[in-house]
Write a protein that holds these residues in place. Sequence first.
Motif, mmCIF file in Angstrom:
data_model
loop_
_atom_site.group_PDB
_atom_site.id
_atom_site.type_symbol
_atom_site.label_atom_id
_atom_site.label_comp_id
_atom_site.label_asym_id
_atom_site.label_seq_id
_atom_site.Cartn_x
_atom_site.Cartn_y
_atom_site.Cartn_z
ATOM 1 N N PRO A 67 -5.672 9.917 -45.443
ATOM 2 C CA PRO A 67 -4.463 10.754 -45.415
ATOM 3 C C PRO A 67 -4.473 10.520 -43.741
ATOM 4 O O PRO A 67 -5.287 11.364 -43.358
ATOM 5 N N GLU A 68 -3.434 10.692 -43.411
ATOM 6 C CA GLU A 68 -2.733 10.703 -42.061
ATOM 7 C C GLU A 68 -2.988 12.162 -41.584
ATOM 8 O O GLU A 68 -3.039 12.304 -40.424
ATOM 9 N N THR A 69 -2.808 13.428 -42.577
ATOM 10 C CA THR A 69 -3.257 14.555 -41.837
ATOM 11 C C THR A 69 -4.516 14.172 -41.447
ATOM 12 O O THR A 69 -4.801 16.038 -40.716
ATOM 13 N N ILE A 70 -5.732 13.496 -41.566
ATOM 14 C CA ILE A 70 -7.147 13.741 -41.558
ATOM 15 C C ILE A 70 -7.012 13.354 -39.655
ATOM 16 O O ILE A 70 -6.358 12.330 -39.527
ATOM 17 N N ASN A 71 -7.703 14.292 -39.416
ATOM 18 C CA ASN A 71 -8.539 14.079 -37.176
ATOM 19 C C ASN A 71 -9.228 13.179 -37.653
ATOM 20 O O ASN A 71 -10.413 13.355 -38.659
#
Length: 397
Positions: free
Chosen positions: A45-49
């Motif tokens: 997911p794009e929200t993960i760093n």
Amino acid sequence: MNTNIKPAELNYCFISGSVLSPSLLNAIQRWGISVYVEPSTPPLPETINILENTEAASLIQDQDATVMMNWEASLAFIIENLPQQRLNQVKAFKNKVIFRELVKELYPNLFYQELTRDNLRDFQLPKEVENVVLKPSLGTASIGIRTIKGQQEWGKAVDSVLKDIDVAKEHMNPAMLNDASFLVEEFVDGDEFACDGFWDSNGKTVITGIYQHPFASSLDVSDTVYYTSTKVLAQTIEPTMQVLEHIGAKLGMRRFPFHFEFRKSNNQIFPIELNPLRFGQVALPDITEYAFGFNPYDLFFTDKAPDWDSLLNDASNSKVYAFVLADIPAKYEPDKYSFDEKSFCNSFGNRLLNYLPSNPQITPFFGVAHVVADRVEEILAYLNLDFEGFLRGREKD
């Protein structure tokens, strides 16, 4: 929760493989955990760093950094960059001979011996030991492990073990599998289990889940079925805690996750191995969340422990929750066959909770099903699934 633990700081997760645990991904996003991703892993997911190589390597060299991985494929990168104390702890667990030394005072009468590849064939079983287990000192995924009944089976078993390892080494990192050293140890007959947990910031053992690992026969070494329930936990948690407390105290463990495997015989548990820096692979811990309502990764990242007294006294929780691995049959060839995921899922009927597909080019299985049942007998029936029956011939051009 330890107030000094800030989940987004000094907690790092290493992700690899084609099966990603929803419980792990949810916890990573919930607590803002930074992640290093191995190649061939599906997009996250794009929200993960996402951490770059040099950044990840630098961060985990911090003595206070906490590392968690989801699959053994990440281990090679991790051990190249750990500080010395943490590296020594990992090596104590990854080398099965060293691990056996670590617990030998708990089992002073249990036979074991280290062998090299060169002297494997010359080994003679002690007269007082009928059955033994042979395994590579450094290994994973049950590769090269055999239970041997008597000296007459030794030579054939050695040939089989070496063949398995030679094949597997072609596509595995030496940090995961090595054939330089082997452990032969007395076989303890009993039920097999696996346990996930961690040593917290104070060195206390926290158990996040225990699973029974049944087999179809005495020759079966597959990972096809694991299951958990209040009964499984109630009969194993106390003796398991005692052994893990012993190990943790000897090595001064802090903020360190593990996947511990053992057998239970006559109300005593006998360690098989302890895999460092991870819980069970390919979404095994997710059945704990289904069964008991907490996310085990949440507990690790926040340094909390489950309230097992309350959970195990819940009389309404009588169901059995299981993990079923769709093994690849011997006849499978990717250019000739596909795996019928729909038929596999339909075989569970309304017991199916979730299905996670895999890439059989990366992993030795097609996917993982999480299921729930009223009785353990319903779960044990899945040991006899005919995975060949789910293959479908590909149409020729």
